[in-house]
Design an enzyme around this catalytic site. Structure first.
Site, PDB file in Angstrom:
ATOM      1  N   SER A 139       0.856  -1.187   0.000  1.00  0.00           N
ATOM      2  CA  SER A 139       0.000   0.000   0.000  1.00  0.00           C
ATOM      3  C   SER A 139       0.886   1.228   0.000  1.00  0.00           C
ATOM      4  O   SER A 139       2.069   1.141   0.401  1.00  0.00           O
ATOM      5  CB  SER A 139      -0.835  -0.056   1.294  1.00  0.00           C
ATOM      6  N   TYR A 152      -2.509  -0.929  10.897  1.00  0.00           N
ATOM      7  CA  TYR A 152      -2.512  -1.513   9.549  1.00  0.00           C
ATOM      8  C   TYR A 152      -1.324  -0.969   8.749  1.00  0.00           C
ATOM      9  O   TYR A 152      -0.596  -1.731   8.090  1.00  0.00           O
ATOM     10  CB  TYR A 152      -3.829  -1.169   8.843  1.00  0.00           C
TER      11      TYR A 152
HETATM   12  N1  LIG Z   1      -8.937  -0.778  -0.591  1.00  0.00           N
HETATM   13  C1  LIG Z   1      -7.917   0.046  -0.425  1.00  0.00           C
HETATM   14  O1  LIG Z   1      -8.095   1.267  -0.387  1.00  0.00           O
HETATM   15  C2  LIG Z   1      -6.505  -0.488  -0.299  1.00  0.00           C
HETATM   16  C3  LIG Z   1      -5.451   0.436  -0.332  1.00  0.00           C
HETATM   17  C4  LIG Z   1      -4.158  -0.056  -0.260  1.00  0.00           C
HETATM   18  C5  LIG Z   1      -3.925  -1.406  -0.126  1.00  0.00           C
HETATM   19  N2  LIG Z   1      -4.976  -2.275  -0.070  1.00  0.00           N
HETATM   20  C6  LIG Z   1      -4.683  -3.697   0.076  1.00  0.00           C
HETATM   21  O2  LIG Z   1      -5.247  -4.389  -1.008  1.00  0.00           O
HETATM   22  C7  LIG Z   1      -5.476  -5.737  -0.631  1.00  0.00           C
HETATM   23  C8  LIG Z   1      -6.840  -6.167  -1.137  1.00  0.00           C
HETATM   24  O3  LIG Z   1      -7.820  -5.382  -0.536  1.00  0.00           O
HETATM   25  P1  LIG Z   1      -9.137  -4.869  -1.284  1.00  0.00           P
HETATM   26  O4  LIG Z   1      -9.073  -3.401  -1.304  1.00  0.00           O
HETATM   27  O5  LIG Z   1      -9.317  -5.599  -2.548  1.00  0.00           O
HETATM   28  O6  LIG Z   1     -10.228  -5.233  -0.183  1.00  0.00           O
HETATM   29  P2  LIG Z   1     -11.265  -6.426   0.018  1.00  0.00           P
HETATM   30  O7  LIG Z   1     -12.154  -6.511  -1.173  1.00  0.00           O
HETATM   31  O8  LIG Z   1     -11.886  -6.213   1.341  1.00  0.00           O
HETATM   32  O9  LIG Z   1     -10.338  -7.715   0.014  1.00  0.00           O
HETATM   33  C9  LIG Z   1      -9.673  -8.223   1.143  1.00  0.00           C
HETATM   34  C10 LIG Z   1      -9.789  -9.717   1.062  1.00  0.00           C
HETATM   35  O10 LIG Z   1      -8.992 -10.326   2.077  1.00  0.00           O
HETATM   36  C11 LIG Z   1      -9.690 -11.455   2.541  1.00  0.00           C
HETATM   37  N3  LIG Z   1      -9.265 -11.695   3.922  1.00  0.00           N
HETATM   38  C12 LIG Z   1      -9.320 -10.846   4.979  1.00  0.00           C
HETATM   39  N4  LIG Z   1      -8.872 -11.444   6.088  1.00  0.00           N
HETATM   40  C13 LIG Z   1      -8.517 -12.705   5.720  1.00  0.00           C
HETATM   41  C14 LIG Z   1      -8.001 -13.811   6.408  1.00  0.00           C
HETATM   42  N5  LIG Z   1      -7.763 -13.773   7.731  1.00  0.00           N
HETATM   43  N6  LIG Z   1      -7.760 -14.953   5.726  1.00  0.00           N
HETATM   44  C15 LIG Z   1      -8.002 -15.025   4.391  1.00  0.00           C
HETATM   45  N7  LIG Z   1      -8.482 -14.012   3.685  1.00  0.00           N
HETATM   46  C16 LIG Z   1      -8.749 -12.854   4.342  1.00  0.00           C
HETATM   47  C17 LIG Z   1     -11.180 -11.115   2.471  1.00  0.00           C
HETATM   48  O11 LIG Z   1     -11.997 -12.249   2.226  1.00  0.00           O
HETATM   49  P3  LIG Z   1     -12.767 -13.047   3.405  1.00  0.00           P
HETATM   50  O12 LIG Z   1     -13.463 -12.015   4.241  1.00  0.00           O
HETATM   51  O13 LIG Z   1     -13.663 -13.983   2.677  1.00  0.00           O
HETATM   52  O14 LIG Z   1     -11.681 -13.757   4.136  1.00  0.00           O
HETATM   53  C18 LIG Z   1     -11.213 -10.224   1.221  1.00  0.00           C
HETATM   54  O15 LIG Z   1     -11.525 -10.984   0.077  1.00  0.00           O
HETATM   55  C19 LIG Z   1      -5.305  -5.791   0.889  1.00  0.00           C
HETATM   56  O16 LIG Z   1      -4.063  -6.364   1.197  1.00  0.00           O
HETATM   57  C20 LIG Z   1      -5.298  -4.342   1.305  1.00  0.00           C
HETATM   58  O17 LIG Z   1      -4.502  -4.138   2.426  1.00  0.00           O
HETATM   59  C21 LIG Z   1      -6.259  -1.845  -0.175  1.00  0.00           C
END
Ligand SMILES: NC(=O)c1ccc[n+]([C@@H]2O[C@H](COP(=O)([O-])OP(=O)(O)OC[C@H]3O[C@@H](n4cnc5c(N)ncnc54)[C@H](OP(=O)(O)O)[C@@H]3O)[C@@H](O)[C@H]2O)c1
Length: 250
Positions: A139, A152
């Site tokens: 990130s 985080y």
């Molecule tokens: N959205 C943003 O603004 C943003 C910004 C920078 C970086 N990121 C990073 O991007 C990545 C993807 O996030 P996203 O934005 O696409 O959000 P998201 O749609 O909420 O995806 C996160 C995924 O992680 C899974 N997850 C969470 N805890 C878990 C666990 N203990 N075991 C296995 N799976 C788990 C969730 O599925 P389940 O609930 O089914 O487990 C969900 O599918 C993350 O690493 C996040 O830190 C996001």
């Protein structure tokens, strides 16, 4: 990297960027193993795709990671990409809650320690393959923290450091495994639902840019506004800290 004909494990594949990656990678002619906790959602999404399988796994539980690795060794022995994208955050400010330690522990297990475990356990599997790669989603907060996601942000800084160590170590031992890092920007996914911002990008757009960069062997990928954050960070970390906390209205 060749963007087709790969066998790819994607974590966090039921929603957001992980799901966008599963959709785009299968459409390009790759086979994808979709991993997350919510099995029902994984099965529903995988059923809409060609060449997608599922494995339900809570990455904060080391025993479930062991089971995932066993599943890979037995069922996908020619796995050549591992895309560690799952992540969890708690949006809150420090010194305003009693839950800080519990939040930090869950974020560290899920976002950082699971990656240490999976990289360590699957490196020997990937080392045997053609065109192997680890891809880690960090990130912009790996560079400078967003104070509304403080613990985080620290996990992503740790993961950023780990990606650099893994890449240099593998290069120096002559391993074929490449390490890519995605310093993701704010994305419109369930993950960022509590972040009030008009700067969120669609997950599919971010993944399209990311795959183009992986195809060009860009090791550290700065999609969308992260490229500006990175430019500012190199000149002035203090300005970058102000910039990121302006984007999230912290
Ligand atoms: N959205 C943003 O603004 C943003 C910004 C920078 C970086 N990121 C990073 O991007 C990545 C993807 O996030 P996203 O934005 O696409 O959000 P998201 O749609 O909420 O995806 C996160 C995924 O992680 C899974 N997850 C969470 N805890 C878990 C666990 N203990 N075991 C296995 N799976 C788990 C969730 O599925 P389940 O609930 O089914 O487990 C969900 O599918 C993350 O690493 C996040 O830190 C996001």
């Amino acid at each position: 990297m060749k963007l087709n004909g790969n066998r790819i494990l994607v974590t966090g594949a039921g929603t957001g960027m992980g799901l966008a990656a599963a959709k785009q990678l299968t459409a390009l002619g790759n086979e994808v193993l979709m991993v997350a906790r919510n099995e029902e959602r994984l099965c529903r999404e995988a059923a809409r795709l060609e060449n997608a399988g599922v494995f339900a796994c809570d990455l904060s539980d080391p025993a479930q990671i062991t089971a995932l690795v066993e599943h890979v060794r037995e069922n996908v022995p020619d796995l050549n990409w591992v895309f560690l994208n799952a992540g969890v955050t708690h949006t809150y400010k420090m010194f305003g809650t009693e839950d800080t330690i519990a939040f930090a522990a869950q974020e560290m297990e899920t976002n950082y320690l699971s990656a240490v475990r999976i990289l360590t356990l699957l490196e020997p599997v990937l080392a045997q393959q053609i065109d192997p790669a680890f891809i880690l989603t960090t990130s912009g907060t790996a560079l400078v923290p967003d104070i509304s996601n403080p613990t985080y942000s620290a996990t992503k800084a740790a993961l950023h450091s780990l990606a650099q160590s893994a890449r240099l170590t593998l290069q120096r031992k002559g391993s074929p495994i490449k390490v890519f890092e995605i310093l993701a920007p704010l994305v419109d996914s369930p993950f960022a639902k509590d972040v009030p911002s008009e700067h969120k990008l669609p997950p599919a757009d971010v993944i399209r840019d990311v795959l183009a960069d992986i195809g060009k062997d860009v090791a550290q990928i700065h999609p969308g506004p992260t490229s500006e954050l990175y430019r500012v960070f190199l000149q002035s970390p203090e300005e970058a800290l102000d910039l990121i906390n302006g984007m999230t209205n912290a």
